[in-house]
Design a protein around this motif. Sequence first.
Motif, PDB file in Angstrom:
ATOM      1  N   UNK A 120     -31.129  -5.121  60.745  1.00  0.00           N
ATOM      2  CA  UNK A 120     -31.679  -4.677  62.035  1.00  0.00           C
ATOM      3  C   UNK A 120     -30.972  -5.314  63.230  1.00  0.00           C
ATOM      4  N   UNK A 121     -30.460  -6.533  63.079  1.00  0.00           N
ATOM      5  CA  UNK A 121     -29.763  -7.176  64.205  1.00  0.00           C
ATOM      6  C   UNK A 121     -28.279  -6.847  64.240  1.00  0.00           C
ATOM      7  N   UNK A 137     -33.119   6.688  62.385  1.00  0.00           N
ATOM      8  CA  UNK A 137     -34.078   5.653  61.979  1.00  0.00           C
ATOM      9  C   UNK A 137     -34.136   5.470  60.464  1.00  0.00           C
ATOM     10  N   UNK A 138     -33.419   6.329  59.749  1.00  0.00           N
ATOM     11  CA  UNK A 138     -33.476   6.246  58.284  1.00  0.00           C
ATOM     12  C   UNK A 138     -32.964   4.882  57.829  1.00  0.00           C
ATOM     13  N   UNK A 139     -33.717   4.248  56.965  1.00  0.00           N
ATOM     14  CA  UNK A 139     -33.349   2.907  56.492  1.00  0.00           C
ATOM     15  C   UNK A 139     -34.126   1.814  57.199  1.00  0.00           C
ATOM     16  N   UNK A 146     -44.578   0.329  56.362  1.00  0.00           N
ATOM     17  CA  UNK A 146     -45.131  -1.022  56.225  1.00  0.00           C
ATOM     18  C   UNK A 146     -46.567  -0.950  55.692  1.00  0.00           C
ATOM     19  N   UNK A 147     -47.355  -0.010  56.251  1.00  0.00           N
ATOM     20  CA  UNK A 147     -48.738   0.172  55.773  1.00  0.00           C
ATOM     21  C   UNK A 147     -48.744   0.480  54.278  1.00  0.00           C
ATOM     22  N   UNK A 148     -47.846   1.389  53.877  1.00  0.00           N
ATOM     23  CA  UNK A 148     -47.752   1.754  52.461  1.00  0.00           C
ATOM     24  C   UNK A 148     -47.438   0.547  51.591  1.00  0.00           C
ATOM     25  N   UNK A 149     -46.630  -0.331  52.133  1.00  0.00           N
ATOM     26  CA  UNK A 149     -46.185  -1.476  51.321  1.00  0.00           C
ATOM     27  C   UNK A 149     -47.325  -2.440  51.010  1.00  0.00           C
ATOM     28  N   UNK A 162     -39.885  -3.069  61.109  1.00  0.00           N
ATOM     29  CA  UNK A 162     -38.712  -3.302  61.953  1.00  0.00           C
ATOM     30  C   UNK A 162     -37.466  -3.685  61.183  1.00  0.00           C
ATOM     31  N   UNK A 163     -37.616  -4.054  59.919  1.00  0.00           N
ATOM     32  CA  UNK A 163     -36.419  -4.397  59.141  1.00  0.00           C
ATOM     33  C   UNK A 163     -35.598  -3.138  58.859  1.00  0.00           C
TER      34      UNK A 163
END
Lengths: 462, 311
Positions: A120-121, A137-139, A146-149, A162-163
């Motif tokens: 991301x950086x 935004x793919x990836x 994140x919710x799913x995780x 955000x990663x």
Amino acid sequence: MHRQRRRVVRPATLFTVLLFAGSLAACGGSGGSGGSGGDDGTLTLWTFKQSHVAALQAAADAYREESGVAIEVEAVTPDEAFVTRTQAAAQTGDLPDLFETHIHGDDFTFGGAGLLEDLSDDVTDEWLSRYSEAVRDAGTVTPDYYEDSLAPDSNLAGIEEGQRFSVPLTMGTFGIVYADAERLAQAGVTEPPATWEEFIDVLAAVDEEFPENGGLSVGLQSPTTGLEWILQPMAYGQLGQDGFEALFSDDANTDFASPDGRAVLENYGEIQPYWTPGTQTLPIDQADLSFAQGESSFLVGGTFTLAFLEQNGFDTDNLMTFPVPAPSGGAIPELTLAPFGLTGLSVSATTGDKEGALGFLEYMAAPDVAADFAQAALDVPSTDLGDDPTQAVGPVLGQMMETLSSAAEAYNPGDTTYKPSGYDGEEVAALLMEYTPLARTDAAGAGGEMADLITSYWNQQR
Amino acid sequence: MKLTERGRAVGRSGRLREAAWGYTFVAPAMVLFAVMGLYTIGYGFSLSFAEWNGFTPNWTWVGLDNYADLLWRDPVHAPAVREAATNTLWVVIAVPVLTIAISFPLAVLLNSVKRFSGVLRSVYFLPHVTAGVAVYFSWQYILEPNGAINTLLGALGLGSLEQPQGWLGNPDTALGTLVVVMVWSAVPVAVLLYLAALQSVDPAVLEAAQIDGAGWWRTNSAVVWPLVRTTTLVVGLLELRDALQGFQVFLVMTNGGPGNHTNVLGLQTYTYAFQSELRPTLGLASALGWLLFLAALLIALLSHRATRKAA
């Protein structure tokens, strides 16, 4: 005597124990840094797509001339082998430097387990601007992923919002019908069908003209092909986005057992007489092959199917392609398909040359490099090739790219955030198969079973 | 006296040295067993109490949850396992029974053939030599809608028996067809075992039976069959174990399809391990593997008791 015994037995015992300990320690993992970067300077890239190897290696060779960083591309196929080899490498610390991964699949699982660099950086706005807007935004881990995780049994455990664990390499979509244009013309069909009803009429016309090989093939040994490549786009066109997503909810008023769900299933069931005999036993590649060899006149696949057909000798000039159409009177009469990121490139967390690896990822995003890759792999690149991609990648692939739509109401098969996190498409689709092609239940029966199973996924998630 | 003691001491020392060298030489084998056997068994067993996807550095311990989820608790996994268990049960019954029903008479016939017996035995052993993934693919082609079986049935005027969707495409015939393929692969070794057993039957017993007026059928059913009962138990046990734990034929030929109509417990274990879209189901795979092991152990104990009774 005891002393003598000890004198003789001790070295042998010690030797045996050392041998045991050494072997068990070897099983415990080397704890090494893995990756090839920094050793002899050659980085390794694992891909699960055999058809990408030559194209990626050609790009890697060109990158070496520019940067001095050598990359060796290695195919690890089939998918099970890719997964198990990565699992083994993760335990022994022998990961490659780069991966080609399924976007929002392997990349998130590997990333969540700490096997991949968070990019991301590193990925700048200028770099991102080279990709088609639909896949920029793919990836990246969005709030939905994140919710799913966080759900139990999630395959995304460990990711943080955000990663970014990959940058897109190829994009595409499911739900594209490939038809033998010559046979269709002989049956009096010269234009792609505009509605589901017309599609069924075309199937009937070709089947009548070619009773031996006029049917529709799809690799139903993986039952999801029927559900995700045919029913889902058609249902999306019939019900619109909200109604379609509600089919996968646990609300009895809107799920597959509801009147809407039954209507969708009844439409889908109209294909029943036109399946190519035995298509329920075929893996995806064999179904594609049966179409390429003329054993059927229709095939449903994705953008990636084109390369396979050409590689297996099908004359791509003899193709009529169109998206699975919506039923007339549906919520979205002119259904189009949105592209989504299919595969991406990721950097291993254990690489010894992150800079060199990142440089290759950025290099692959350049329009000229992406165009060369696309032509060699016959796959749709994620890089934006402008308004006339045909010039860059040739007519066949260019035509395919032009069918992809960025319209707001286009169906995006890559978006699965509306499904429960433990959702197993194979199991749901196996129930759909009982309805068609196996004809062992009716629309109501299949809808009820599917709704029950999906509800159990929701319960599991809670 | 001293000399004798020294002689004894030297003798003992020599034996000990010999024993030590013996241990040293068997050490590599013991290490291999420790790594390939004990370590993996221990690793697999502990994994059955954990949740893991194979990628993360740590396991999540879940106690007996995996076993409970598979057997009754989980609304997704338990029904899938039950369906696979039902299919497995049919296979476990059908494969040993059919293998014995075919191989014993075949062995009796081969044993009685005087000319070309070597050639015939080689011919019947061919399926075992060639069995494997390539053969399973060949069977797939033979069983297709336009395959050899349907073509043959059509040519013989038995068109009504043809399977328009192929023998593996019809849920009513798919499992039975796979059983036939498994039996086809299993018969050669079973015939070989029966032939070995038949060689050991005392000809005088057969002669006595014939003198008493027993015909071919009576001799084989009332005299030979009881005499080879131990072999029958061994064949049954081997085939039962294969039917219970084997999954290659199912993976290659149908991958559990059409739908889930040929899914068996061995294949379900493989699916949890390698085809679960990277979900943390390796623990479930391991737990199901251990449940299969327990079933196999139970069957082995029962057959052991039966063998002892037969003996």
